[in-house]
Write a protein that holds these residues in place. Structure first.
Motif, PDB file in Angstrom:
ATOM      1  N   UNK A 177      10.569   1.124  18.496  1.00  0.00           N
ATOM      2  CA  UNK A 177      11.329   2.334  18.150  1.00  0.00           C
ATOM      3  C   UNK A 177      12.777   2.268  18.636  1.00  0.00           C
ATOM      4  N   UNK A 178      13.193   1.127  19.148  1.00  0.00           N
ATOM      5  CA  UNK A 178      14.561   1.007  19.639  1.00  0.00           C
ATOM      6  C   UNK A 178      15.568   1.210  18.506  1.00  0.00           C
ATOM      7  N   UNK A 179      16.605   1.990  18.805  1.00  0.00           N
ATOM      8  CA  UNK A 179      17.663   2.228  17.829  1.00  0.00           C
ATOM      9  C   UNK A 179      17.306   3.221  16.749  1.00  0.00           C
ATOM     10  N   UNK A 180      16.131   3.861  16.839  1.00  0.00           N
ATOM     11  CA  UNK A 180      15.679   4.781  15.788  1.00  0.00           C
ATOM     12  C   UNK A 180      16.008   6.232  16.163  1.00  0.00           C
ATOM     13  N   UNK A 181      16.292   7.023  15.139  1.00  0.00           N
ATOM     14  CA  UNK A 181      16.441   8.468  15.279  1.00  0.00           C
ATOM     15  C   UNK A 181      15.408   9.129  14.388  1.00  0.00           C
ATOM     16  N   UNK A 182      14.587   9.979  14.977  1.00  0.00           N
ATOM     17  CA  UNK A 182      13.522  10.646  14.229  1.00  0.00           C
ATOM     18  C   UNK A 182      13.813  12.146  14.128  1.00  0.00           C
ATOM     19  N   UNK A 183      13.675  12.685  12.928  1.00  0.00           N
ATOM     20  CA  UNK A 183      13.819  14.122  12.699  1.00  0.00           C
ATOM     21  C   UNK A 183      12.435  14.754  12.745  1.00  0.00           C
ATOM     22  N   UNK A 184      12.204  15.595  13.729  1.00  0.00           N
ATOM     23  CA  UNK A 184      10.890  16.195  13.924  1.00  0.00           C
ATOM     24  C   UNK A 184      10.895  17.628  13.403  1.00  0.00           C
ATOM     25  N   UNK A 185      10.162  17.835  12.322  1.00  0.00           N
ATOM     26  CA  UNK A 185      10.064  19.157  11.696  1.00  0.00           C
ATOM     27  C   UNK A 185       8.600  19.522  11.498  1.00  0.00           C
ATOM     28  N   UNK A 186       8.391  20.788  11.164  1.00  0.00           N
ATOM     29  CA  UNK A 186       7.079  21.221  10.737  1.00  0.00           C
ATOM     30  C   UNK A 186       6.862  20.879   9.272  1.00  0.00           C
ATOM     31  N   UNK A 187       5.771  21.378   8.680  1.00  0.00           N
ATOM     32  CA  UNK A 187       5.433  21.026   7.301  1.00  0.00           C
ATOM     33  C   UNK A 187       6.031  21.939   6.249  1.00  0.00           C
ATOM     34  N   UNK A 188       6.851  22.929   6.666  1.00  0.00           N
ATOM     35  CA  UNK A 188       7.313  23.944   5.724  1.00  0.00           C
ATOM     36  C   UNK A 188       8.697  24.445   6.117  1.00  0.00           C
ATOM     37  N   UNK A 189       9.428  24.912   5.114  1.00  0.00           N
ATOM     38  CA  UNK A 189      10.679  25.606   5.354  1.00  0.00           C
ATOM     39  C   UNK A 189      10.390  27.103   5.412  1.00  0.00           C
ATOM     40  N   UNK A 190      10.921  27.751   6.417  1.00  0.00           N
ATOM     41  CA  UNK A 190      10.669  29.167   6.625  1.00  0.00           C
ATOM     42  C   UNK A 190      11.985  29.922   6.734  1.00  0.00           C
ATOM     43  N   UNK A 191      12.060  31.062   6.066  1.00  0.00           N
ATOM     44  CA  UNK A 191      13.130  32.007   6.374  1.00  0.00           C
ATOM     45  C   UNK A 191      12.642  32.866   7.531  1.00  0.00           C
ATOM     46  N   UNK A 192      13.541  33.547   8.196  1.00  0.00           N
ATOM     47  CA  UNK A 192      13.114  34.437   9.272  1.00  0.00           C
ATOM     48  C   UNK A 192      12.232  35.567   8.734  1.00  0.00           C
ATOM     49  N   UNK A 193      12.528  36.019   7.529  1.00  0.00           N
ATOM     50  CA  UNK A 193      11.701  37.077   6.938  1.00  0.00           C
ATOM     51  C   UNK A 193      10.282  36.579   6.704  1.00  0.00           C
ATOM     52  N   UNK A 194      10.140  35.352   6.186  1.00  0.00           N
ATOM     53  CA  UNK A 194       8.811  34.780   5.959  1.00  0.00           C
ATOM     54  C   UNK A 194       8.096  34.542   7.284  1.00  0.00           C
ATOM     55  N   UNK A 195       8.825  34.055   8.282  1.00  0.00           N
ATOM     56  CA  UNK A 195       8.215  33.840   9.597  1.00  0.00           C
ATOM     57  C   UNK A 195       7.673  35.149  10.153  1.00  0.00           C
ATOM     58  N   UNK A 196       8.422  36.241   9.980  1.00  0.00           N
ATOM     59  CA  UNK A 196       7.963  37.548  10.462  1.00  0.00           C
ATOM     60  C   UNK A 196       6.676  37.963   9.767  1.00  0.00           C
ATOM     61  N   UNK A 197       6.574  37.700   8.463  1.00  0.00           N
ATOM     62  CA  UNK A 197       5.345  38.017   7.725  1.00  0.00           C
ATOM     63  C   UNK A 197       4.158  37.229   8.264  1.00  0.00           C
ATOM     64  N   UNK A 198       4.369  35.953   8.539  1.00  0.00           N
ATOM     65  CA  UNK A 198       3.282  35.100   9.032  1.00  0.00           C
ATOM     66  C   UNK A 198       2.852  35.531  10.430  1.00  0.00           C
TER      67      UNK A 198
END
Length: 283
Positions: free
Chosen positions: A187-208
């Protein structure tokens, strides 16, 4: 200290560092826990504790003597956090550390909207310039923080507009870090983007959150001016208020959007969704 383990973990008394340390211990890895107070270090089998802080270069050099691979959790938010990082990176290089695994932030850049992402970028560049090998884990917004962001009325307030983020559970970050530390050379020299499985708006997050907890949670989209005014009651320093507000404006600007497959690539498991996170026990 050359007889101590050659893998060192910072932040073992905290959330993320503690999870990583437990993963290593559970797999039988010897490790060195770098903590401010040795008496508070967790008891984790083949783990030895060494005392140091990021800003104390002399103590850090002693604690890092003989370390080859360092897991560096970003320091607690502070006005001088970047200076603390620089001092610790310098100490690591002086002590002979060969590889730094650093927890950065998604979209880290010198002109990032989120003010603290600029500090993460500067830290990345400082690590690169040190000559040590590196791996950067760029974490999106923590899902763990979302349920705590409501005010006393159950409202999340901020100028995120309809912008989205790809929130990631701290548990997924810890599992990803463990995967890197288990075999760091690949993994030397690597950059990893760690995200969840979904895009959420704050409004959607509040609903969940409402559906998952039974608490009524809503999102109120503030203007930037309203955001600064509503946070004035905390009498926090300007740099901290800027960080709070720019968390939301970075979402509005689209800088926390996008889904990465890196969690799955590192761990072999799909990342945790917000709905799933809400059903899991607190670690």
């Amino acid at each position: 200290m050359a007889n101590l383990p050659e893998v060192a973990v910072t932040g073992a008394t905290g959330g993320l560092g503690g999870m990583v340390a437990r993963h290593l211990a559970g797999s039988g890895f010897a490790q060195r826990l770098l903590v401010r107070d040795v008496s508070r270090a967790p008891d984790l089998g083949q783990a030895a504790a060494a005392a140091c802080s990021y800003g104390d270069g002399e103590a850090a050099r002693r604690a890092l003597d003989g370390v080859k691979v360092l897991f560096m959790v970003s320091a607690a938010e502070a006005e001088d956090r970047l200076q603390q990082h620089y001092a610790f990176v310098e100490a690591a290089a002086d002590a002979g550390v060969q590889h730094v695994v650093y927890t950065s932030f998604y979209g880290a850049a010198p002109d990032a909207t989120f003010t603290l992402a600029r500090d993460h970028y500067a830290t990345e560049e400082n690590i690169k310039a040190s000559g040590m090998a590196f791996t950067f884990l760029r974490d999106n917004f923590y899902l763990d923080f979302l349920p705590q962001m409501t005010d006393q009325d159950g409202v999340i307030r901020g100028p995120a507009g309809d912008g989205v983020f790809s929130g990631v559970a701290r548990e997924d970050i810890a599992r990803s870090a463990f995967a890197v530390l288990r075999d760091p050379a690949i993994h030397q020299g690597k950059t990893y983007n760690l995200t969840g499985p979904e895009e959420l708006s704050m409004a959607k997050a509040a609903e969940i959150i409402t559906a998952g907890t039974g608490r009524t949670v809503a999102y109120h989209a503030e203007t930037v001016e309203e955001a600064y005014a509503s946070r004035a009651q905390y009498n926090a320093p300007a740099w901290q208020v800027d960080a709070w507000v720019s968390t939301y404006t970075a979402m509005a600007a689209g800088e926390m959007a996008g889904i990465s497959t890196d969690v799955h690539g590192l761990t072999g498991q799909d990342p945790i969704s917000l709905a799933e996170f809400l059903t899991r026990p607190v670690l």
